[in-house]
Design a protein around this motif. Structure first.
Motif, PDB file in Angstrom:
ATOM      1  N   GLY A 100       0.988  -1.209  -0.001  1.00 32.63           N
ATOM      2  CA  GLY A 100      -0.028  -0.035  -0.061  1.00 32.63           C
ATOM      3  C   GLY A 100       0.895   1.165  -0.035  1.00 32.63           C
ATOM      4  O   GLY A 100       2.012   1.053   0.302  1.00 32.63           O
ATOM      5  N   PRO A 101       0.195   2.345  -0.296  1.00 33.94           N
ATOM      6  CA  PRO A 101       1.020   3.637  -0.329  1.00 33.94           C
ATOM      7  C   PRO A 101       1.713   4.011   0.638  1.00 33.94           C
ATOM      8  O   PRO A 101       2.968   4.548   0.729  1.00 33.94           O
ATOM      9  CB  PRO A 101       0.066   4.796  -1.124  1.00 33.94           C
ATOM     10  CG  PRO A 101      -1.182   3.908  -0.846  1.00 33.94           C
ATOM     11  CD  PRO A 101      -1.063   2.316  -0.815  1.00 33.94           C
ATOM     12  N   PHE A 102       1.006   3.814   1.937  1.00 33.57           N
ATOM     13  CA  PHE A 102       1.649   4.267   3.434  1.00 33.57           C
ATOM     14  C   PHE A 102       3.141   3.873   3.429  1.00 33.57           C
ATOM     15  O   PHE A 102       3.986   4.334   3.715  1.00 33.57           O
ATOM     16  CB  PHE A 102       0.634   4.339   4.282  1.00 33.57           C
ATOM     17  CG  PHE A 102       1.147   4.279   5.634  1.00 33.57           C
ATOM     18  CD1 PHE A 102       1.694   5.658   6.055  1.00 33.57           C
ATOM     19  CD2 PHE A 102       1.361   3.420   6.811  1.00 33.57           C
ATOM     20  CE1 PHE A 102       2.081   6.001   7.229  1.00 33.57           C
ATOM     21  CE2 PHE A 102       1.869   3.611   7.904  1.00 33.57           C
ATOM     22  CZ  PHE A 102       2.222   4.888   8.375  1.00 33.57           C
ATOM     23  N   ILE A 103       2.994   2.145   3.374  1.00 36.89           N
ATOM     24  CA  ILE A 103       4.152   1.460   3.644  1.00 36.89           C
ATOM     25  C   ILE A 103       5.217   1.812   2.652  1.00 36.89           C
ATOM     26  O   ILE A 103       6.582   1.771   2.932  1.00 36.89           O
ATOM     27  CB  ILE A 103       3.780  -0.161   3.755  1.00 36.89           C
ATOM     28  CG1 ILE A 103       2.990  -0.242   4.945  1.00 36.89           C
ATOM     29  CG2 ILE A 103       5.098  -0.880   3.956  1.00 36.89           C
ATOM     30  CD1 ILE A 103       3.512  -0.138   6.141  1.00 36.89           C
ATOM     31  N   ARG A 128       5.853   4.517   1.170  1.00 37.22           N
ATOM     32  CA  ARG A 128       6.382   5.813   1.418  1.00 37.22           C
ATOM     33  C   ARG A 128       7.313   5.641   2.427  1.00 37.22           C
ATOM     34  O   ARG A 128       8.607   6.274   2.743  1.00 37.22           O
ATOM     35  CB  ARG A 128       5.415   6.906   1.768  1.00 37.22           C
ATOM     36  CG  ARG A 128       4.896   7.693   0.624  1.00 37.22           C
ATOM     37  CD  ARG A 128       4.292   9.129   0.890  1.00 37.22           C
ATOM     38  NE  ARG A 128       3.456   9.279   2.090  1.00 37.22           N
ATOM     39  CZ  ARG A 128       2.160   8.928   2.153  1.00 37.22           C
ATOM     40  NH1 ARG A 128       1.383   8.547   1.064  1.00 37.22           N
ATOM     41  NH2 ARG A 128       1.265   8.816   3.217  1.00 37.22           N
ATOM     42  N   LEU A 129       6.875   4.831   3.558  1.00 41.61           N
ATOM     43  CA  LEU A 129       7.835   4.650   4.810  1.00 41.61           C
ATOM     44  C   LEU A 129       9.115   4.086   4.535  1.00 41.61           C
ATOM     45  O   LEU A 129      10.188   4.718   4.773  1.00 41.61           O
ATOM     46  CB  LEU A 129       6.963   3.875   5.791  1.00 41.61           C
ATOM     47  CG  LEU A 129       7.346   3.840   7.309  1.00 41.61           C
ATOM     48  CD1 LEU A 129       7.115   5.318   7.745  1.00 41.61           C
ATOM     49  CD2 LEU A 129       6.668   2.927   7.803  1.00 41.61           C
TER      50      LEU A 129
END
Lengths: 342, 301
Positions: B8-11, B13-14
């Motif tokens: 997913g985009p959140f992980i 980016r992380l």
């Protein structure tokens, strides 16, 4: 599966909360104890409590009550502890900070069997379970003729040989008060007590254990020390002698309960077990040497050198006027520093 | 399934290391353990607080506690003692640490290994253990007193423990590695051809040390001095164990005001003074280091 921010936050909360959920299910009581072998009587009480209630355990955390109180104050009253064994001065401070929930004595039947001199020591919030005595400990290798009264410590032959604990500890605060009493002044005349100690030019131990170590190393010949600490040290073969003064001065310790605990019923039962004759007798024996608070519990022969044992000694037992002395701790420490460290 | 679909985009980016995300955990930790307590400290030190059951009922800005502290002779005596101790410790660590770092620079492989082991080994044990070792050495029946008595030099044990000198000895020993390690780090980056050039131009070994090595080591001395000064100025354990019950320094004063007297306003003000004076000390060390660096560079040119 796509992991989004919500999943991440939920997983983090679950991981953080898991130990707390597990703890509440297992019903663990957290208690402030001594952090030494003297926790054994407490653990014995906990074992009995565990037999009566499956899954109930006790975690004893060693440390000074004063440090625990500061911790609770820092947490704005949210105590990480459920209960404690506290001396009267710490109880007075804890009542001042309003962090204790009074125990209901009607739920503790054995409370009625206490020696009637002890309940006032718990300041109406706890149950007195044992006591420690102030006495004069001395190193037999360096002091041939020990003092027999408090005032003897001020005799010229002990000049430069006497030690003192800082008044931040109950022992040190009590020693300052005892100096006042020994010379006919009220217990709470701390200014006078400090002046008397200043005359002695004592070597100062930062805490009771450090003072005891100074006695072990021969840096001091005599000091005011707890009877149980002296007894424990002597039992290990150290050349310690102990003088019970004509009027034994004692400090009762009580089981107290902190606010917001979820285990109030268990704590009442814990106090009841602590007052059972079996535990009261157990804790008076070596290597614990605690004084009993239950009426009629005799002092065993092995502890007679350290605890008030004869009827006359038991009848003469007295405490310091902690109600007046304990609130002066901060001022006394400051005055002490001005005199000794300034 | 592609990795993007899995995370997913959140992980993503992380894990990509872009933006501020990689720094977020450290920022959170710093905010929790440093900034928030510091703000609480400031608010307690500069206000009158009324509380009940741990809940603050009223809090008003006040300079009363600061004024009381600044007009109290005990504070001045205690802070003078703490500053004196920190400065003396720092100077002694510089004096003792520089020759060790120099020996490391000129020594062979085994000399370097031995120096590193001797420097790092004490750090591997707790400061409390090392301080207790000093009690054994400096005590009335300790190694020093026993030896002096056996040699017939003294009749009675000399009182070393529970004095200012015991604290100073303990502080120097505990903080010496903190001085040596930055010095070694700086001095090993030093270009040894400069020493050869110095010798070729007729400089003695002492001259090379004075005009080449010492100037180049100045940043290391500055870093070590800053670290040792900070640690020894705010130290708690060593004075607690070696100074005896009538030895008071600033850190033990804060501890006793907060823990035993439960006087948080006083403790907070003392802690603020401690931090402020420590900061002034660090700025002073930085300024002296810059000055020394400029001076030595000017001297060389």
């Amino acid at each position: 599966m796509r992991i989004n921010r919500r999943h991440f936050v939920a997983a983090t909360i679950s991981v953080v909360a898991m130990p707390h959920i597990a703890r509440s299910q297992a019903r663990e009581l957290v208690m402030i104890g001594y952090g030494t072998a003297q926790d054994d009587p407490i653990k014995r009480v906990a074992a009995e409590l565990g037999k009566r209630h499956a899954g109930v355990t006790l975690r004893v955390i060693g440390g000074l009550s004063a440090e625990a109180l500061a911790q609770i104050k820092a947490a704005r009253g949210a105590s990480p502890y459920d209960l404690a064994v506290m001396g009267t001065p710490a109880i007075i401070n804890a009542v001042g900070e309003d962090v204790l929930e009074p125990l209901t004595v009607s739920k503790i039947p054995s409370f009625a069997k206490l020696d009637p001199r002890f309940p006032p020591a718990a300041r109406g919030v706890g149950v007195p379970v044992n006591f420690s005595g102030f006495g004069i400990a001395y190193n037999k290798q360096t002091v041939r003729t020990p003092p027999t009264t408090w005032a003897d410590l001020w005799k010229p032959e002990f000049a430069g040989k006497v030690g003192l604990a800082r008044p931040q500890s109950n022992l040190g605060l009590g020693a300052v008060s005892i100096a006042s009493r020994a010379f006919g002044r009220p217990d709470d005349d701390m200014e006078f007590g400090l002046q008397k100690w200043r005359e002695l030019k004592p070597l100062v131990g930062r805490s009771p254990p450090l003072l005891q170590q100074m006695l072990e190393r021969g840096e001091i010949g005599a000091c005011i020390l707890w009877h149980d600490n002296t007894a424990l040290a002597a039992a290990t073969g150290l050349p310690f002698g102990y003088v019970k003064t004509p009027q034994p001065i004692i400090l009762p310790s009580s089981v107290v309960m902190f606010r917001r605990t979820a285990h109030a019923e268990l704590i009442h039962e814990f106090a009841e077990i602590f007052l059972s004759e079996e535990i009261q007798r157990f804790q008076t024996n070596p290597p614990y040497f605690f004084g009993p608070t239950l009426a009629g519990v005799p002092t065993p022969q092995a502890a007679a050198e350290f605890l008030p044992s004869t009827p006359a000694e038991v009848a003469a037992m007295a405490s310091i006027d902690w109600e007046k002395v304990a609130p002066q701790r901060g001022k006394t420490v400051e005055a002490f520093d001005r005199m000794f460290a300034g | 399934m592609t990795p993007t679909a899995l995370h997913g985009p959140f992980i993503d980016r992380l894990l990509s290391g872009r933006g501020i995300w990689p720094a977020v955990p450290a920022i959170i930790v710093l905010a929790i353990v440093a900034v928030i307590p510091f703000m609480v400290l400031l608010s307690l030190g500069f206000s009158d607080v009324v509380s009940s059951r741990g809940v603050i009922i009223s809090q008003e800005f006040s300079l009363r506690h600061l004024k009381a502290a600044l007009s109290d002779s005990l504070y001045w005596t205690t802070f003078r003692r703490s500053i004196g101790l920190a400065v003396t410790t720092t100077l002694l660590c510089m004096l003792l640490g520089f020759p060790v770092a120099y020996l490391y620079l000129i020594g062979g492989k085994w000399t370097r290994r031995i120096i590193l082991v001797l420097t790092i080994a004490p750090i591997l044990t707790s400061g409390i253990v090392r301080t207790y070792a000093w009690i054994v050495i400096l005590g009335g029946r300790g190694v020093i007193n026993t030896t002096l008595m056996q040699l017939g030099l003294i009749d009675q044990p000399v009182r070393i423990i529970n004095t200012h000198w015991a604290v100073l000895i303990g502080m120097v020993q505990i903080h010496l590695p903190i001085m040596i390690l930055p010095l070694i780090a700086v001095m090993t980056r030093h270009d040894t051809r400069l020493d050869e050039a110095s010798a070729n131009l007729g400089a003695t070994r002492l001259g090379t040390l004075r005009h080449v090595i010492l100037p180049l080591a100045t940043p290391g001395l500055g870093t070590g001095a800053a670290l040792v000064f900070t640690l020894s100025y705010t130290t708690f354990v060593v004075p607690q164990l070696l100074g005896g019950g009538n030895y008071l320094n600033a850190a033990t004063m804060v501890f006793e005001q907060v823990v035993y007297a439960l006087e948080w306003n006083k403790g907070a003000v003392t802690a603020v003074i401690l931090m402020a004076t420590c900061l002034i000390g660090l700025i002073g060390i930085a300024a002296l280091t810059n000055l020394a660096t400029r001076w030595t560079r000017a001297g060389r040119s």
